[in-house]
Motif scaffolding. Structure first.
Motif, mmCIF file in Angstrom:
data_model
loop_
_atom_site.group_PDB
_atom_site.id
_atom_site.type_symbol
_atom_site.label_atom_id
_atom_site.label_comp_id
_atom_site.label_asym_id
_atom_site.label_seq_id
_atom_site.Cartn_x
_atom_site.Cartn_y
_atom_site.Cartn_z
ATOM 1 N N GLN A 107 -3.342 5.233 -3.047
ATOM 2 C CA GLN A 107 -3.218 5.304 -4.497
ATOM 3 C C GLN A 107 -2.690 4.020 -5.141
ATOM 4 O OE1 GLN A 107 -1.996 8.246 -2.637
ATOM 5 N NE2 GLN A 107 -4.095 8.954 -2.960
ATOM 6 N N GLN A 108 -1.905 3.257 -4.395
ATOM 7 C CA GLN A 108 -1.361 2.012 -4.943
ATOM 8 C C GLN A 108 -1.463 0.898 -3.907
ATOM 9 O OE1 GLN A 108 2.662 2.426 -6.332
ATOM 10 N NE2 GLN A 108 2.116 3.719 -8.075
ATOM 11 N N ALA B 53 8.885 7.327 8.975
ATOM 12 C CA ALA B 53 8.899 7.919 7.637
ATOM 13 C C ALA B 53 8.043 7.149 6.644
ATOM 14 C CB ALA B 53 10.333 8.027 7.124
ATOM 15 N N GLY B 54 6.872 6.682 7.112
ATOM 16 C CA GLY B 54 5.929 6.029 6.213
ATOM 17 C C GLY B 54 6.199 4.570 5.923
ATOM 18 N N VAL C 148 0.835 -1.204 0.000
ATOM 19 C CA VAL C 148 0.000 0.000 0.000
ATOM 20 C C VAL C 148 0.872 1.257 0.000
ATOM 21 C CG1 VAL C 148 -1.694 1.334 1.328
ATOM 22 C CG2 VAL C 148 -1.925 -1.157 1.136
ATOM 23 N N ASN C 149 0.558 2.156 -0.920
ATOM 24 C CA ASN C 149 1.249 3.438 -1.027
ATOM 25 C C ASN C 149 0.224 4.563 -1.044
ATOM 26 O OD1 ASN C 149 4.393 3.100 -1.864
ATOM 27 N ND2 ASN C 149 3.184 1.367 -2.623
ATOM 28 N N LYS D 129 4.637 3.950 2.345
ATOM 29 C CA LYS D 129 5.572 3.372 1.384
ATOM 30 C C LYS D 129 5.550 1.851 1.462
ATOM 31 C CE LYS D 129 8.484 7.435 2.205
ATOM 32 N NZ LYS D 129 9.768 7.915 2.769
ATOM 33 N N ASP D 130 4.894 1.220 0.494
ATOM 34 C CA ASP D 130 4.885 -0.242 0.376
ATOM 35 C C ASP D 130 4.562 -0.929 1.693
ATOM 36 O OD1 ASP D 130 5.473 -0.387 -2.380
ATOM 37 O OD2 ASP D 130 7.593 0.007 -1.971
ATOM 38 N N ILE D 131 3.409 -0.593 2.255
ATOM 39 C CA ILE D 131 2.994 -1.170 3.529
ATOM 40 C C ILE D 131 2.428 -2.565 3.308
ATOM 41 C CG2 ILE D 131 1.373 -0.972 5.461
ATOM 42 C CD1 ILE D 131 3.623 1.083 5.549
ATOM 43 N N ASN D 132 2.975 -3.528 4.021
ATOM 44 C CA ASN D 132 2.468 -4.895 4.041
ATOM 45 C C ASN D 132 2.191 -5.280 5.489
ATOM 46 O OD1 ASN D 132 2.789 -6.169 1.163
ATOM 47 N ND2 ASN D 132 4.667 -4.985 1.502
#
Length: 260
Positions: free
Chosen positions: A72-73, A229-230, A25-26, A36-39
């Motif tokens: 968004q992603q 930082a996300g 997830v972004n 930033k690329d959350i899993n």
């Protein structure tokens, strides 16, 4: 004397079942890359504490689960259903996600009881008498049934936050999200809210809590997720997270917040 919250029966199969899945997830706010690329996968009945420095997008993460923010992603699934769009177009299949905010968000012109019955009556079309019965039950569970006829301004901050918790429970959520629920409270009021949250955790509800209350994390969490930082920097069971953090960034955060 108020009866304790009743535990939901959770067998090993149900516990292993993922109720929330976040895949790569972004999220951006304009040019700012917030998530930033959350899993992240959360099992039924699991209790997750998300911690990290201010500005690390912890609140943004849980608001995406509840459709209060749009990502968004990537993909987010709740009970196997893809979460997309805004909360205004919420799918009933994932509407059992409750949320408790920092600032209570109670309607000042409504009594405590009226705040609690509003959503069940309007969203679930529940008869008023049934909604009031359920609301009084949950107000008793958070130890303030005697405040039902008062207005929010007549309550302490801790009492208002307990009303907010009861209000969320009135919708019978399967998942409950907490966005720094004690950050707006005076120090002496924090413990009463954490006590209620601890009782909820013991009842078997799935919980994700963004908080800086490390004592609560150590006592209640099944897993502690550290963000910076996300990004998710580290996730471990609390005993390992506090006693044997894997990354230098986690060690620095703990030394700053715990004072050693």
């Amino acid at each position: 004397m108020t009866q304790p919250l009743q535990a939901n029966p959770i067998n090993s199969e149900a516990t292993a079942k993922a109720v929330i899945e976040m895949k790569n997830v972004n999220k951006w706010y304009g040019e700012f890359h917030a998530l930033k690329d959350i899993n992240l996968t959360v099992a039924q009945g699991e209790r997750i504490v998300i911690c990290g420095p201010s500005g690390s997008a912890k609140s943004t993460l849980i608001r995406c689960i509840n459709r209060l923010e749009q990502y968004q992603q990537g993909e987010i699934y709740v009970h196997g259903k893809l979460v997309e769009g805004h909360a205004k177009s919420v799918d009933p299949s994932v509407s059992d996600v409750g949320m408790v905010f920092q600032q209570f968000n109670l309607f000042p012109h409504l009594t405590v009881l009226e705040n609690c019955i509003l959503a069940p009556m309007w969203v679930k079309k529940m008869p008023r008498r049934e909604a009031e019965e359920i609301a009084m039950n949950y107000l008793a569970r958070v130890h303030i049934p005697d405040q039902a006829g008062k207005y929010p301004k007549q309550l302490s901050g801790g009492q208002q936050q307990r009303v907010a918790i009861a209000r969320s429970l009135c919708m019978n959520p399967n998942i409950l999200l907490f966005d720094e629920p004690t950050s707006a409270l005076d120090p002496e009021m924090i413990s009463e809210v954490l006590e209620v949250m601890t009782e909820l955790a013991e009842s078997g509800i799935t919980m994700i809590c963004v908080t800086h209350e490390m004592g609560f994390a150590r006592q209640v969490a099944d897993r502690v997720v550290f963000m910076d930082a996300g990004e998710i920097i580290e996730e471990q069971p609390p005993e390992s997270f506090f006693d044997n953090p894997r990354t230098d960034r986690t060690q620095l955060f703990l030394s700053q917040i715990l004072g050693h």
